[in-house]
Structure formats: C-alpha cells, structure tokens
Design an enzyme around this catalytic site. Structure first.
Site, mmCIF file in Angstrom:
data_model
loop_
_atom_site.group_PDB
_atom_site.id
_atom_site.type_symbol
_atom_site.label_atom_id
_atom_site.label_comp_id
_atom_site.label_asym_id
_atom_site.label_seq_id
_atom_site.Cartn_x
_atom_site.Cartn_y
_atom_site.Cartn_z
ATOM 1 N N SER A 143 81.766 -40.959 -76.324
ATOM 2 C CA SER A 143 81.978 -42.372 -76.592
ATOM 3 C C SER A 143 82.966 -42.898 -75.575
ATOM 4 O O SER A 143 83.811 -42.154 -75.078
ATOM 5 C CB SER A 143 82.528 -42.528 -78.011
ATOM 6 O OG SER A 143 83.289 -43.710 -78.133
ATOM 7 N N ARG A 165 35.480 -59.171 -64.416
ATOM 8 C CA ARG A 165 36.915 -58.952 -64.112
ATOM 9 C C ARG A 165 37.704 -59.993 -64.884
ATOM 10 O O ARG A 165 37.363 -61.180 -64.875
ATOM 11 C CB ARG A 165 37.208 -59.089 -62.614
ATOM 12 C CG ARG A 165 38.693 -58.800 -62.255
ATOM 13 C CD ARG A 165 38.861 -58.338 -60.827
ATOM 14 N NE ARG A 165 37.911 -57.232 -60.611
ATOM 15 C CZ ARG A 165 36.937 -57.243 -59.703
ATOM 16 N NH1 ARG A 165 36.846 -58.229 -58.849
ATOM 17 N NH2 ARG A 165 36.091 -56.231 -59.639
#
Lengths: 453, 453, 453, 453
Positions: D276, D315
């Site tokens: 931490s 497409r």
C-alpha cells in the site's frame, strides 16, 4: 395468458409456455420426484415416501402465485416449493412428507429445473432452426445465378449473387446452431450437491444416487456439482448471443433489401403481419424487425449473465439469483429471432428484375475496380486509380456508362481491347468464385471446412 | 398471478402489477381516450365519438391474451389494440368506431403508455427510496461514534465509523434518487406524432391537440415527438442503472459485514426471509442478495437499451420493439433492489461489540500508517515504512500489539513519546474528520455540496 | 505515437493525447503538487518540502514505461508514482521526499487524476459538440421547406422535411450535451480521503486542506470522499452512452440517405476520407461509420462501468481497478462519434432533387393515410382502409398514381371532391406541423420545453 | 512504452506487445507478403513483384504514427497501409508497386491481421493457463483432506475440503481453456474476399490462391470469406468472457478467504505486489483484484462485440470498425486475469489452522442440517427443523456447542445415540463425497465427464 403484453414482442407462444408458471413448477416437481425415486432405490428414504412424493408432484395442485410471492421473500424458489410439496405429500402420507427434498438444497432443484426448461425451449428452437436452414439452402441453390449488387459500407460494390448472400446467412446460422446444440448438450447435466456441494446428507452413496436422478430426468451426470461454477450455462447463453447476432445480420440485410428504393426482396405480409395502424400502403419487414429487436436486446443479457458468474464460495449471494430471469429473457429473445427469420425466409420474395435494374442504374461504376486492374497493367496502378476516380465521380452526373466514358477517352481507346471494354460491365464476367463459395457454404460443393494445411 | 415464478427474484409485487397485462392495457386505453377527448374539443372528431371511445376504453372488456398474440404478429401493440378498441366502440356506436386512434400511429400509443407505466412504477420506487433514506439517516446519526475497521481491498485499514459508512450509502442513494426523479420528469412527455411525426392527419392544430392530450394524461408536452429519439428514456434507464449500482455497493457491504467471521451487522430474518431449505442455523443476507442480483442484471439491460437508441429515420426497425421488455425488466430489477435494501436497512442489527473486537484483534497493525507518519518525522519516511512493514508482517505471528512491539524496539523507545505510543492504538485518536464527512453527507452539518471555489 | 494503430478507429488525436502517458502522469503529478502546497499552507508539511515536490512534479523526468509496468504489479498507479516522485524530490532535497503524498492514499491521486483528464477531454468534446450543433441548426433552418419521404421501419411514409430531421438530430444532441456537461460538473470533485477515507493522517484540518487542494486544481470540494461511491463518474459514463446513442441514430440516418439507391444526402469525401483501397468509385459514409462503430462499442463499456460500481467497503478489490481503461475507452469512443458527426454534418450535401424524385416514385401511395381519412368520413374507416390497401398493394404494379387510380374508381369519383383529389399527392398539403416542430426543436420558435400544464 | 499508463491494470506486458503498433503492422504486412507470394505462384502477378513486396514488408521502415492518423481518416487501416507499402515497394521496384494488395480489399488485410494477432496472444495465454492448471491440480491433490467451512450466501454451511474448492476452480478453468482453444482454432481462418467477397479480381483461381495464402500464414482456409459474418470471432470473444467469469469466481473466493477475519488463504506479496502507498501492514490480494477488475470489464466488452455482429451486406458501416479495439481490450483483460490468477495460485498460502479454527468457532451450528436429518427420523422433519433453528439461533449467544446443547435437552437425550451425538461435529464424518468429486474434477478419479446414461 402465457404471453404477457409487455413482453409480446420479445417471446414466442411456445417459449412463453416453457417459462410459464406451470412449466417451471413442473420442472421443479420433476426433480423432486426423481430425487425421491432415486433415494428410495438406494434405500435412503422409504419406497412408500417416494411414491407419495411422486404422486403429489403435480403442478396443478399448487398455488403458484403464493409460491412466487414467497420466493421473493426467501430469495430462492426452493424453500417455498419444498414447503408446499411437503404439505401436499402430508395430505396423503404424513410420514412421507419428511422425506421430501431429502439431502438436497434449494439450488439443486432450481438449477436442475432451469436445465430441464432449457432443453424444452431448445426443442422449439431446433425446429425453427431446421426450418430456417432448409429455406436458406433452397434460396442459396435457387438463386445460384441471381446476380445483384454487392454493397459495402452501404455503397455499391462489384456484383455478387443472391445465392451467395443466402449461403452466407446459412453458413453462420449452421455454425450457430451447432454451437448452440453443443453448448446445450454440455449444460444438460444434473445439479445435485446438497447444502455445501458434498452431498454430505447422502453419506457415501451420493454419486450413485445422483446418477440415478440424472438418468430419470434424461440428463447427464457431471463430474461434480456446479452450484457456483456457471460456465456451462454461460456457454449456452453465449451460443444464443452469437446465434442472435447472426440472425440480426440476416435481418438487417432483408430490411435493407426491402426498402422501396432498393426493392430487391420482401417479406410476405399475411395474417396480421406487416401492416400499419394508419398507413394502408405499408408492408413492413416485421420478421426482420423482431429479429433486430432481439439482436439489440440479447448482447446486454449475455453481459448480465457473464457478470453473474463471479459467484462466492459454495453458493453466491447475488450471482445466481438473477439467472432465472436473465436466461428466460435471453432464450425467449433468441427464440423470437429464430422464429421470425424462419418465417421471413420462407415467405421471402426475391425481385430479380430490381436486382438487375439496380446494377444497371450504377452505369457501370461498380466495375471501376475491374477497369483499374485492367488499366494498371497498362498505365500503372496509381494513374489507373486516379483516372477511374475521375470517371466515376458521383459529383459529375454524366450520361454514359463507365465503358462508354472510357471509350471516349482518346488515350484509353488504344490501351484496352474493345471486346474487353464491351464486357467490362458484364456482371457474369466479374463474379469470381461467388458460386463456388456459395456451394461450399451450402455443403453441396467440395466443402472441407476448417481444413488445416 | 402477477409475479411469475421465473421472474420471482427479479421484481416486486407492486411493480409486477404495474407491468401486468391489465395495467399495460389500461395505459394504452387511457391514451386513446385522452386523444379522442382532445380531438373532440378541437372539433376534429365528433364529441359523441369521443364519449363512446372513452366509455369503451376499459381494460376488463378486452381479450388481452389475444392482443398479446396479435402484437407478436404485428410487431407493435398498437395495431391489435386499435382494432380491438374499434370493435368495442362499434358495439356501442358504429359511427364512433371510425374515430378511434384518429391521426395517431401505433408508436404514439405504445410510447405514451410506457411513459405512464414508468410514472406508476416510480411512485412505488419513490416510497421505498424515501423509506431507505430515512433509515440510513437514522443509522448515520445513531452510529456517529460507532468505531469499526476500515477495510480496503478487503484488508484491514485504519478505523472509520459505522455512521460514516451509512452516510456514504445515504449520499449515493440520495444523489441517485435525485437523478432518477430528474430523468423521470424529463421523460414524462407525451408522444404524439402520427404516421411520420408531423401530425399531418390533424392539419394545423396538431400541437394544440397534443397539449390537450398531455394535460389530460398529466404529462408535459415536449418540443416535438420523439418517436426515434430515445434519449429521455435512456436517461431514465441510466438513472436506474446508477441507482442500482449504488444499492449493490451497499448490499455488498452488508453481505460482507454479515459474514459470521466478521459479524458486525445483520439483516433481520423474519417472515419467510433468510432461512435455508436444509440448514436450520442459516440467517442469509436475502435483502443484500436480491439487490446484488439486481446489480448484476441491470448493467446489461442498460447496455441493451443504449444499443437500441440507433433508430432509423422516423421509426426504427428493431430499435424500439425491444424497449418495452427491456425497460420493464430493468425497472423491476431496480425496484427489487430498492425495496430489498429498504427492508434490509430497516431491520439492520449493528453489533458494536464485534466491531470493537475486530479492531482489537488486529493488534494495532491498522495503526501502522499512523506510526509511520510519527516516525517519519524522526527517522525519515523510508526507514519508518520499512520498520513498520517488519513490525506488522502477518507472517510473523507475534503476541503483542503494535505499540507493545514498538516499545520493545530499543532504537524507537526514545524517538516516540510514551504518551503518544500509548495512544497509538486509540481509534478515537485516528478518525480524522470521519464525523464531519458523515455530517456533511447526512445534510446535518454545514453541507455545501459542489461548491465551486 | 499517441494514437495506436489498434485503436485508430476508436479515438481522435486530441483525445488520444489526453489519455497519453504524458498527460496521465501530468495529472497525477498535478495532484501531488497541489496536495503538498495545500499541506504546506496549513503547516502540515514544511513549505520547502512543498516547493521541492512541486518542482519535481514534471512528467518529462519520469520513466513512464517503468511506472506502467510497476502499476500492473502494484494493482494501483499510486504506489509506483509516489515512489518515483519521492526519488525525484530526494535528488533535490532529501528531507522533502518524506512529505510526498503526505496523508493521501493511492486512490486519491488516481481518482483525482481521472477527473482532471475527463475535464481535459471534455474541452475537446465540447468544441466538437458546439460545432455540430451550429451546423445542425443551420441545416434545420436552411431545409425548413425541403420536403422528403418519411420512412418508418425503413418503408415509405408520409413526407417530412429535412429541416425536421436535422432539428430532431439537433434536439437530441443538445439534450445530450446538456446532460454531459451537467454530469461532468457534478463529477468535477476532488477525491482526497487518505487510507480509509477519514483523512486521519491530516488530523482535524483535513477538510480545509481538501478545499485548498480542490481550489488549486480547479475542482469542487465534495461533501465527502467518494473512493467507493462511483455514481458521479457513472453519470458521466451514462451521459456519454446516451450522447453516443443519439449520434449513432444520426449516423444511421445519414448512412441510409447516402445509399446510392436513395441518394438524398452525402458526406463529403476529401483528404483521405471515404475512399476505398480497391474501388475507385467509392464515396463511403466514413463519418457515419465511425460514429456507428462508437455506438456499437459504448453501450457495453457503459455496462462495464456500471458493473464496477459494486465496490467493497472503503476501497474495492476489482471495482475501481478497471475504471481507468474503461472510462478512457468510452470517452475516446464518444469523442470520435462527436468529431465524426461534426465533420459529416459540416460537409453534408443535401440532394433536394432526389428527395423530390423519391417521393414521386412512390406514385402517391404514401398519401394513402390521407386518402383513408378523407374517405373514412364518407364510407367508414374500415371500408376506406381496405380500399386503400388494395389501391396501394405493392404486388400490383400499376402505372398511375394513387389519385389517378382513385379517380378511376367509379364509386369514389363522386365521394371526393376533384380539387381535393388533385391535391392528394401534394406534399405541402400534408406536412402537418413539421415546421413548427422543427422550429421548437431549433429554439427559433416559441419553445417552452418540458412545460408542465 | 508498450503498456500505457492508462491501461496498466488491464493488460500484461506480452499482450500489450501483441497489440503494439509494431506487432499490428507486422501482421498486416505478413498478409500482404503472403498474398503477393501466392499470387505470383499462380502467375497472377510477376514473381519479381512478389519478391519486392515481401522485401518491403518490414514494419520498422514505416511511419506508424502517420498510418494511425490516416486510418482514422480512412475508416480502415487497409487504405493507408497499402498506400504506404506501395511507396516502400516503389522505392525498390516501381513496377512492383502496382501489384501490392492485388485483388484484395482493406478488410482482408485487417481481418487476417486480427486473426494472426489473436493466435499470437493465445500463445501467451495458453502458457499461463497451463501453469494455472498445474498449480490448481497440485492444490487439489495436496489439500484433498484439508477440511474447511462451506459457505453459502457468505454464511457458514457444512464443511467442504479445500481440495474440492481448488478442484472446482480447476474444472471450470479447464473447460474454459478447452472452449477457448476450440473457438480459436475455428477462428484461425484466412479472410480473403476482395471488394465484394467474390474474389472477382482473381478470376477463377481465387480459392487456390486463398488456400496458398492461408498455408503461408499458418491458417486454415474457410468455406468462404467471412467479411460480414463474425460468428467465429464472436465465439473467441465469448470464450474469453466465460473464462474470465470463471477466473473472477476463483478470484472472489481468494479475496474472501484472505480477509483478515477469515485468514484461510493468502496471496504471496513479493516484488512490488500487494503493498500500500500508505499502510505498511497491508498485504493486498492484488492478483485477485486484477482478475476481478477484468471480470467486471469483460462482460461489457463481450456485449459490445455481439452488438457489432449485425453487419450490413458485404461490409458493415460501423459493425467491424469497432472490432479491433474491442477485441484487443477484451483479450488483454482476459490475459491479465489468467496471468494474475496463475501467479496468485502459485504463491497461495493455505492456512489449515485457521480453517480448522473457523469451523470450531461455529460451535457446531453448521452441523444443524446433519442433526435435523438424524432427528427427523425420530420426531419428524418439521419438529426437528424448528428445534434446530432454536438451538442455532445466532441471537442467543450460548456458550456450548450444538451437540452440547442438544445433550442438555431432556427430550432429545434419549432420541439420539450418545456416540452419534459425539460425532455430530466431526467434519470428517460429514464430508459426503467431497473427495470423490474433487478426484473426478481433477481427472485422477474415474472421470467420465458428460456421460449420457
């Protein structure tokens, strides 16, 4: 009143029946009956108790509304179900009541019931999927030589065949159907673990009893209970997600072809379908619309299920309690997509004249790639591409077709053979291997899918 | 049978009623009646026709099951509804039947009905949200000085107060409630556009008529119809999504505090809640579980709605047809989260003894940050951090507390004042502004939220 | 190399810069510098230390690649950042190094940096949003009288104006922009809570210090830290989700109008945009395509963020660690949608001739609703609807227009006035209040949005 | 600078490399080189041109930043890539430049490159998955007899073994790995379709050429191009989604076991992991945290991909343009989950003492089910359940254990055999078939998964 009004565009009648109170309750009772029978076989509970339990396990005798209410209180359908079943059994045989649900836990009945419901739903979906594939196969073959515009980014491109388009739909539906069946088969396993998943209450015979329960329910017996491992269900969910995506693609194509300006295909209207409350001229693409609605809805439901997979220890607080509603929604939406596209495909009208006219109306511009390749060999690619960009500039509304324009260019006249130029806009001459691809997708050609070289 | 078994962990009874067939049908009929009345006022249709329509617009006379079936065929609930209403009106006044739904389109009735249903649902949710906030405010005040472990990444951290935790829940629920109300108010607008959204069939008086319809239904009149612009609904959906996320956070906290190993808080059991089908000792966090289930389910439903926003031109093919089911699911899931957390908070038992004991059991290690800061000023940060890492290494199971250990270190003895060391593990001495933050969140302190300096 | 190839269709250059290493690091260092300055002001740390920290807080001196690698190890960017900053400070003033990050926690710097980045991103998005709204306002006014086909479910419907269509886009973009700004302003708050969110390490002056830090960073100071309450961020995320949905709707419309068969509008090509690698004739709707891609992508990212809201206690294990990537992706996708639609709208070519021709090509059928209403008053609605359905049956390819066909029907000739029939297909005569709606949406008419009667 | 700071908790270094500019560019160039070689083999282009193309196809010579910028303009990476490659080739052999990308389209290179990148990513993931499975197998075997509390809804339940828990993790990871490999293998197919997917520009030899390209790239050749059928990719995406869900479950379990109040297992800290920035005592579950972050993120990305499946005609406009970023994000998040759990499992410390102590601390209450079943046979189920509910009521803080309490009840003393009562709280006596299930999951027992009876 199986289909609710609020859900009425997101289910089918047969699937609404599958997830109806009666059907859900029946699935849970089937589990309890099978469990009792299996336990009696292995002398865990008295045979008379098993008989009494099986006899009481009939949904019509239960107050389902009360069960649903109590389920919300209990956070699980198992507790009220077992309580109600005990009462029913006790009415027949008070001693037997004690043996209801012996050694099992709430999630055992809830999970196994869900699997039974999925299999029931799949039967309907499989029928529609088979229908759909038959029609698509027919369309692919019938329109092997039906030439139409290719369209990329919704702009005109070199021609394809409608047969190839249908075969493409077929290919993805086939693969999707195979994935669904495979996932369903993998998930068709009994859940029976007892309180902590060890079957502790059944002593050392837990596995044998489980195998017997599975057999009675037509399920496979897994390597272990899966109360907090939901990957098999997730796989069914994902298979539905993928399949619906493929159906959505097909639906989008149909809705686009059906635009009046395009007019190349149309869903059949017929009984209650496709009309408008206010516009008499309308023939709406309702099948496509419902499938697209499903394709909008299912991905989020898939994500919901996947989020629920993070389940704590031996039973989740939150993970599995949302699964029932999520899976039921998702399967019904998938089912409406399948059924809608099966109906749409069966009634599909293909307008070959419009297809042909739409190509013509492009005045040869969609063959610009072909012309470029031809010219590239003569004047270089860049020059050719630039020349063709000019010749096909939509901003310049010229009268002639591409080949006419090219013929008028003095420099080009000598570069390209007249005969070649004449055939420039012949679709037949620029289909490449469209038919071979369609055949391979349809399985009528020499398909060897996923060959590894 | 308003709550279906399959949905029974994903709704509440009042919300299931809101989206029941009867209620949905009623909302649609209310629209048709208001439309007819408004049109009669402006002489578009005969007053007698409007009366007849309003009189026929009662849900109990309709065959809802048939409507639902026909809706699936039609792809819209409007068409069968209008057809059925015309029949009902014709039974009273055949001339009047022609004026049903005059100038409107299917989506007008469907969208406006949805808005009416949302408002009805909101009434129930608002009540639960108010209840929840009252309890949280009470908890925040009551436990202003109840010290407990802070926990980050599920590991012990310096202490907080339970009051601050409750105030944090309160703050996010409050903000979420405000957003929900704001979004709902923005979305409480009539949809009336006719076939293409121009109200062409109503000539030049469309807006006046629309304003009259809105007034009759208690809705606002928007700048324009929103048939393919769904952002106002999306905002309601997102507000539900955010609120459920906040409730899920609160639920997760409660479920974690309720672990037997932690034991710092507990939901009340009581009538049908929290038990197990097989384990008599169980008191399950059912409220938290149902809220967590909702928090798992709602994000995906939110995504589904957002995906549906891409709607074509003047009416979507696929975009809006999935909205009814999606919103109904989402609102009911949000509602179950709200109701569950209101009940959970109301019955919450807070175990101050365990809170205190859990801090003690950490043997002062959670004050290592405090010690580091103290020591930093003497021996430098790095040395201090390293020293404290050693002193608190969980691998070394020492007997003493942190301050005892530090006192035993000869080098440190002289560095830190004895009095200071003694108070090292005094939680009261290391709460910072926890109480001020709680007050500000609770609105009882000098809250000036979102002040821009 | 700010835009990565793999992301190159999902961001813009300015937004890629916002989330670049340099910019992210700068935002974190700005927090650390502001914190130090504020702490020095309140005598928590020495003024000299604050100066040294502020001087060292320059991104160019850091090894960002190493920071990124260490972040993955640490599970938070705060730890390696603070370590590296301490080293840089120590190089100048070894005593000062100890006061880096004093009293703060990793998430304080990570969260505040995220907020700063969001504001930076918003500046670019606001510019594009303003541009977009200006153009849409111009289009709405310019095309006030440009009549075009309405289209519902992608089928022809009564006419609308292009001005109304543009005004509809404008309305939803405006509302979306307002929501985004509101959400951003609500979220523009400092995060500063220290280890457990109590600012314990700062004693009793935590709030004053926090207010000073906020002031220095141009942020508001919230009622309390929000380390595990993420609703304000979620609101920004949702505002992006809704806005992108609205842009996706606009993009879909444009891509559909741009189909060669429709040809009613077109994006401009120009520098590198809209071409094809192989088809010289192509002018692709690239702006619309990129916005639609974003609209496909953003809902799922929104769901991801909402799922992450369930965060444990005082700091989540898993909930916040995925936020950075998720928000960055989502904001960049939203930004590409905004920028793309701004460019598309600016260059939009509107083809009024095609709009007019497309209406004509419907041979009056889109006025069937109008004819029905006229005839209803004579022969009853049902008869009228049926008659018009026949007259407009697309299956019957007749030559005349709807009014011609109706004139040929002997029974009708006497029912409808000739003059009325003549005007049947006059679009101008059937636009309802299209222009009024467009004006209201554009704010040029008497807009009183959300009036409650 | 392969890992960007903003993504640094959502990727791994090797996977960031896979999706780096260099790697992406290389994959695209590999496609172009293989295409040219194959075309030369079939005499479509000159052999010299193919050689020149292959020689120019080296990423280090390209300005990738420019490519990325141009891709955003073009809406496809193919166009700028081909243009840049032509320039590079022209520098060597101007005639050869014309034959770059001959007959192919943008999507051919983009899709095939994506597949190549997926395979490259999979290699890293497979290694981590194998490592993970080895460790889990070891844990399952090693802790075959390590008894620990079962926990359902986060509440204590009858005991299980840690071996069973590890075997459960193993089972789902194994199934997930198998699904991933299967999906990847199905998706490892070339995309080569040319402008419209018919390979028209290659005449009749398109399939042979395609087979040759596939062979050169180590891919399979599919039945047909899949430019707008994305189900195979969707299947990979879903496999990642399911796998990450399973890893998230495992991570949640570990993070819960690692709570200080539970303390039954712990990840190893070590180099930069688990600390931490402010709390020296911290050992955070970083591996679990990162996997949970991924499990929060991946479902939404899965939904995004599924939404993108609805692709228009030959497409898509919007569907495929968002795929690159979405798949890259998703694969990297999946990869970080796999790598993190492999590391977490490898370093996992199992604290058998605490496991044992935690069971003891329940004072036998978790054996209430066992006692109920025993008593049911004597006094009936209902009476037994009620009695045990009383005996285990957490509200009543009694001193003794469950068996002691039961022994004190005068009515019961005679009902249950003393010896039985004595063994009531013996975990060993209530493990059911936990070990058999673990063996079956580990494959060391007679596993016959998915046996159908």
């Amino acid at each position: 009143m199986l289909v609710r009004l609020i859900d009425s565009m997101s289910t089918t009648e047969p699937l609404a029946e599958v997830f109806s109170d009666d059907s859900v309750l029946r699935a849970m009772l089937d589990f309890e009956a099978a469990l009792a029978r299996a336990e009696a076989k292995f002398k865990i509970i008295p045979a008379a108790a098993a008989r009494a339990i099986a006899q009481a396990a009939h949904p019509e005798d239960f107050d389902v509304a009360a069960l649903a209410r109590q389920t919300l209180r209990a956070g699980t359908p198992g507790i009220p179900l077992v309580k109600a079943l005990r009462q029913k059994v006790a009415e027949r045989d008070s001693a037997a009541a004690d043996f209801v649900h012996w050694g099992a836990t709430s999630q055992d009945v809830a999970d196994t019931a869900l699997v039974l419901l999925l299999r029931k739903a799949a039967a309907f979906m499989n029928a529609d999927l088979s229908r759909l594939q038959s029609v698509l196969l027919r369309l692919a073959r019938q329109h092997k030589n039906t030439v139409m515009l290719g369209r990329t980014l919704l702009q005109p491109a070199p021609p394809v065949t409608f047969g190839l388009k249908a075969a493409g739909w077929l290919g993805s539906v086939r693969r999707g159907h195979a994935r669904f069946n495979h996932a369903l088969s993998e998930a068709s396993v009994l859940q029976l673990g007892g309180a902590s998943g060890t079957l502790a209450a059944l002593g050392k015979r837990g596995i044998e009893i489980g195998e017997e329960v599975a057999k009675r329910l037509g399920l496979s017996y897994p390597d272990a209970p899966w109360h907090s491992h939901r990957d098999r269900l997730a796989n069914v969910v994902c298979a539905c997600g993928i399949l619906t995506g493929s159906l959505g693609k097909m639906a989008r194509d149909i809705s686009l072809l059906m635009q009046s300006e395009v007019g190349e295909a149309a869903e059949q209207g017929g009984s209650g379908r496709g009309g408008s409350s206010t516009m008499p001229q309308k023939r709406n693409p309702i099948g496509a619309t419902l499938a697209l609605a499903a394709a909008n809805r299912v991905p989020g439901l898939t994500a919901a299920f996947l989020s629920q997979m993070v389940q704590e220890h031996e039973r989740a607080a939150g993970g599995w309690q949302a699964e029932w509603a999520t899976i039921a929604d998702l399967v019904q939406s998938t089912g409406v997509a399948v059924a809608s596209m099966a109906e749409a495909a069966e009634g599909l009208t293909v307008n070959e004249k419009r297809m042909s006219a739409n190509i013509k109306s492009r005045r040869g511009t969609v063959f610009a790639e072909k012309a470029t390749l031809l010219l590239s060999r003569k004047i270089g690619r860049e020059a050719a591409h630039r020349l063709l960009e000019q010749a096909t500039d939509p901003a310049q509304e010229r009268d002639g077709t591409l080949s006419e324009l090219l013929q008028q260019m003095p420099d080009l006249r000598d570069l390209i053979d007249k005969e070649v130029l004449r055939k420039l806009e012949d679709s037949e001459d620029y289909l490449g291997v469209a038919r071979e691809f369609a055949d391979r997708l349809s399985g009528s050609g020499p398909t060897r899918p996923h060959r590894k070289k």
